[in-house]
Motif scaffolding. Structure first.
Motif, short mmCIF file in Angstrom:
data_model
loop_
_atom_site.label_atom_id
_atom_site.label_comp_id
_atom_site.label_asym_id
_atom_site.label_seq_id
_atom_site.Cartn_x
_atom_site.Cartn_y
_atom_site.Cartn_z
N GLU A 157 0.81 -1.12 0.12
CA GLU A 157 -0.08 -0.02 -0.02
C GLU A 157 0.98 1.24 0.04
O GLU A 157 0.60 2.18 -0.69
CB GLU A 157 -0.90 -0.04 1.14
CG GLU A 157 -1.96 -1.07 1.21
CD GLU A 157 -3.27 -0.66 0.36
OE1 GLU A 157 -2.96 0.58 -0.08
OE2 GLU A 157 -4.23 -1.39 0.28
N GLY B 207 -3.06 -6.26 -1.29
CA GLY B 207 -2.62 -4.76 -1.69
C GLY B 207 -3.05 -4.34 -2.96
O GLY B 207 -3.74 -4.98 -3.60
N PRO B 208 -2.64 -3.14 -3.38
CA PRO B 208 -3.06 -2.72 -4.65
C PRO B 208 -2.67 -3.57 -5.89
O PRO B 208 -1.39 -4.07 -5.99
CB PRO B 208 -2.50 -1.24 -4.93
CG PRO B 208 -2.08 -0.77 -3.50
CD PRO B 208 -1.78 -2.27 -2.91
#
Length: 542
Positions: free
Chosen positions: A79, A117-118
Motif C-alpha cells: 500500500e 494490496g493494490p
C-alpha cells in the motif's frame, strides 16, 4: 518586536522520515544516522533522476539501491509503495523514477506470489501520464527481464493507452527515434479501443500501419487532427511557407497538431521521419521569425521557455515576444506546467536577451507559491559545499547548490524575520532585502569547499524559533557531529535532503527533528502544519 514562540505546550508532532537509531559511515567517512527503508526510499526517490551520477554515488549504484528498495517494500508494504509511486509521478513530477519503480514493484510481487494490496495492473496504469510512457515502461521491462511481458503489465499499459492516445499524441510521440513505436506497444499489449472513444479503433489501425506498412498507411477520416495533418503533408514543398504566413496559418498548424520540431522538417520538404527528427533539434534555417510566429500560439508554456534563445536568433519581433512573455509568466500557466522552480532559473541563466529576464523572474516567483510565510525568527542554512555542485540531472545545466540557494532565498523573503546563511568549510550571512528578486540574491552565494554543518549551526544559531537546512547531508569526518546537536530539542529543525544519500547528518522522525526530500514545493507546506501541532504523514496520505 515581539518574539514569536513556537515552543508552546502541545502534543508531540512527528514527521515520517525516521531514523532507526543505527549508525553507519557516510560517503565522506563520517559516522551518520541510518533511516528505515521507507524513509531511505522516499528520500532517494524524490532526488533520483535515473542513471544520474552524484558527487558521491555513480548512476548504477543509485539505480541498484533504488530498485532493491522498491522490490523489498513492494512485498513488505505494498500500500505504501504503490502510494509513493503514484505520488512520485504526479505531485513529485519524477517521470522515469516512477516508471522504473512500477516495473520493479510488479516484478517483485510476481516473484513473491504476493496478492495483497493494490493490484499490479493499477500500479502500472497509475504512473503512465504521457503518451510515450507506455513504450518507455515496455522498453525498461524488456531490457531487464526479456520480451515475456506478464499480463498485469500488459493490462496496466493497455489501460493507459486507452486513456492517453489520440491523434495529437500519435503525431508527437510515434516517431522513428522511439525504441517502442505505438504499433509495437499495440502488438505487445493488445489494447482494445475505449468503447467511449469510437474513433480510437481507426487510430490504432493507423498506428499499426505506420509501423509495419508505412507505404499504405492512410490517416483515418474519423480523426480531424490526422486528416488536417495529412492535408499539410500533401502540399508541395514550394507552397508550404506561404501557408504558414498567409491568413489562418497558425490555426492550420494547431489543427494539424504540428509541433515546432515537426514544422522545421516540414518546411524543408519531403524527407523521411528520421531525417526530420534529426534536423529539428538544430536546424535554424527554415525556422525564421515568420515560422515561429505561426507555431508559437500552439506551443505549451514550457516549450516556449525552452525556445527563448531560438526566438531571439530568428528575430521574433517584440510584439510576439511580449505575448510569449505574458504566457510564460502567467500564474495559471506556471501552475499547470507543474515545473520545478529551477527550470525557470536554468532558462533565466541561458536566455540571450534581457527581454526574457523579468517574465522568467516572475515565473520563478509564481512557482514558489507554496513557500510559507513563516512567523517569528528563522535560521536558514544553505549548503554550498563541493558535493552540492553535482548537476540535478544529466540534462540539467543547474546544480544542487544553486537549487538549494533558490529555495533558501525564497524562504527568507517570505519569512517575517530570517537569517540566511551559506555554509561549507566556513559559513557567512547572505544579505538580502524584503521584496528583492530571488535571482539577485542568488548572485551573492559562493562555493565554500567542505561541509561543516555543525560549525555553521553553532556560529549562527541565536535562539531562533526554527532552523531550516537545505543540504545533501554529507558532512566530512573532519567536521562531523550531530548537525542538530547545538539546537535545543524544543526548537524545530527541518532538513531538506537534495541528493537522497543513505546516511543522514542527524536523527529524524522524533519531535522537532524533521527531514524532507527533493525539491517539491509541496514539502514547504509541512512546516506550518507541524508547528500547528499536526503530525506529518507521507504526502500521498494528506
Amino acid at each position: 518586536m515581539a518574539r514569536f514562540n513556537t515552543r508552546l505546550t502541545r502534543p508531540p508532532v512527528t514527521s515520517p522520515v525516521t531514523s532507526t537509531g543505527g549508525a553507519a559511515h557516510n560517503h565522506q567517512g563520517a559516522t551518520g544516522h541510518l533511516r528505515d527503508s521507507r524513509s531511505e526510499l522516499f528520500l532517494l526517490a524524490v532526488a533520483n533522476f535515473v542513471s544520474q551520477e552524484t558527487f558521491h554515488e555513480d548512476g548504477e549504484e543509485r539505480d541498484t539501491r533504488y530498485a532493491a528498495l522498491v522490490r523489498a517494500l513492494a512485498v513488505e508494504d505494498p500500500e505504501w509503495t504503490a502510494g509513493l509511486l503514484r505520488w512520485l509521478r504526479r505531485d513529485g513530477r519524477m517521470r522515469t523514477a516512477s516508471v522504473v519503480g512500477a516495473a520493479e514493484y510488479v516484478k517483485a510481487r510476481l516473484d513473491a506470489g504476493a496478492v495483497d494490496g493494490p493490484s499490479n495492473r493499477q500500479v502500472v496504469d497509475s504512473v503512465l501520464l504521457r503518451a510515450d510512457e507506455p513504450g518507455e515502461l515496455l522498453g525498461y521491462w524488456t531490457s531487464r527481464y526479456g520480451r515475456a511481458v506478464p499480463k498485469p503489465v500488459k493490462r496496466g499499459i493497455a489501460d493507459a493507452v486507452r486513456r492517453l492516445w489520440d491523434g495529437k499524441a500519435l503525431l508527437k510521440y510515434d516517431t522513428a527515434s522511439r525504441g517502442y513505436r505505438f504499433g509495437d506497444v499495440l502488438n505487445l499489449v493488445h489494447a482494445a479501443p475505449d468503447p467511449a472513444k469510437p474513433w480510437q479503433g481507426d487510430l490504432f489501425r493507423y498506428a499499426l500501419d505506420r509501423r509495419h506498412h508505412p507505404e499504405r498507411a492512410e490517416a483515418p477520416a474519423s480523426n480531424r487532427t490526422l486528416t488536417a495533418h495529412r492535408a499539410l503533408m500533401a502540399l508541395p514543398a514550394a507552397e508550404r511557407r506561404s501557408v504558414i504566413t498567409g491568413p489562418g496559418g497558425a490555426e492550420r498548424l494547431a489543427e494539424a497538431g504540428m509541433t515546432w520540431e515537426a514544422l522545421a522538417g516540414w518546411l524543408q520538404g519531403p524527407m523521411d521521419a528520421a531525417a526530420w527528427e534529426a534536423l529539428a533539434g538544430w536546424l535554424q534555417g527554415p525556422m525564421d521569425a515568420a515560422a515561429w510566429e505561426a507555431v508559437i500560439p500552439s506551443m505549451g508554456a514550457m516549450a516556449l521557455v525552452r525556445n527563448l534563445r531560438n526566438f531571439d536568433e530568428a528575430g521574433v519581433p517584440d510584439g510576439t515576444a511580449a505575448r510569449v512573455a505574458a504566457r510564460i509568466s502567467d500564474p495559471e500557466a506556471v501552475a499547470s506546467s507543474r515545473q520545478f522552480p529551477f527550470r525557470y532559473l536554468a532558462a533565466y541563466r541561458h536566455a540571450p536577451s534581457l527581454r526574457w529576464a523579468y517574465p522568467l523572474e516572475r515565473a520563478l516567483g509564481h512557482s514558489l507559491a507554496n513557500v510559507p510565510a513563516l512567523p517569528g525568527r528563522t535560521l536558514i542554512l544553505v549548503d554550498r559545499s563541493g558535493s552540492m555542485w553535482s548537476p540535478l540531472s544529466d540534462r540539467s545545466l543547474l546544480n544542487r547548490a544553486d537549487a538549494a540557494a533558490v529555495f533558501g532565498a525564497s524562504l527568507a523573503l517570505r519569512a517575517a524575520d530570517a537569517d540566511l546563511v551559506e555554509f561549507g568549510t566556513t559559513s557567512s550571512a547572505v544579505g538580502y532585502r524584503k521584496g528583492e528578486s530571488v535571482l539577485r540574491i542568488l548572485e551573492r552565494f559562493g562555493d565554500l569547499g567542505g561541509t561543516n554543518t555543525v560549525q555553521a549551526v553553532r556560529k549562527h544559531y541565536r535562539a531562533h524559533d526554527r532552523v531550516l537546512i537545505v543540504t545533501d547531508e554529507q558532512a566530512s569526518f573532519t567536521y562531523y557531529g550531530d548537525a542538530t546537536g547545538g539546537i535545543p530539542p524544543t526548537v524545530p529543525v527541518y532538513t531538506w535532503n537534495l541528493a537522497g544519500h543513505r546516511v543522514g547528518h542527524a536523527p529524524s522522525g522524533s519531535e522537532n527533528r524533521h527531514t524532507f526530500g527533493g525539491l517539491s514545493d509541496a514539502a514547504f507546506r509541512m512546516v506550518p502544519l507541524l508547528e500547528a501541532g499536526r503530525s506529518a504523514d507521507w504526502p500521498w496520505n494528506r
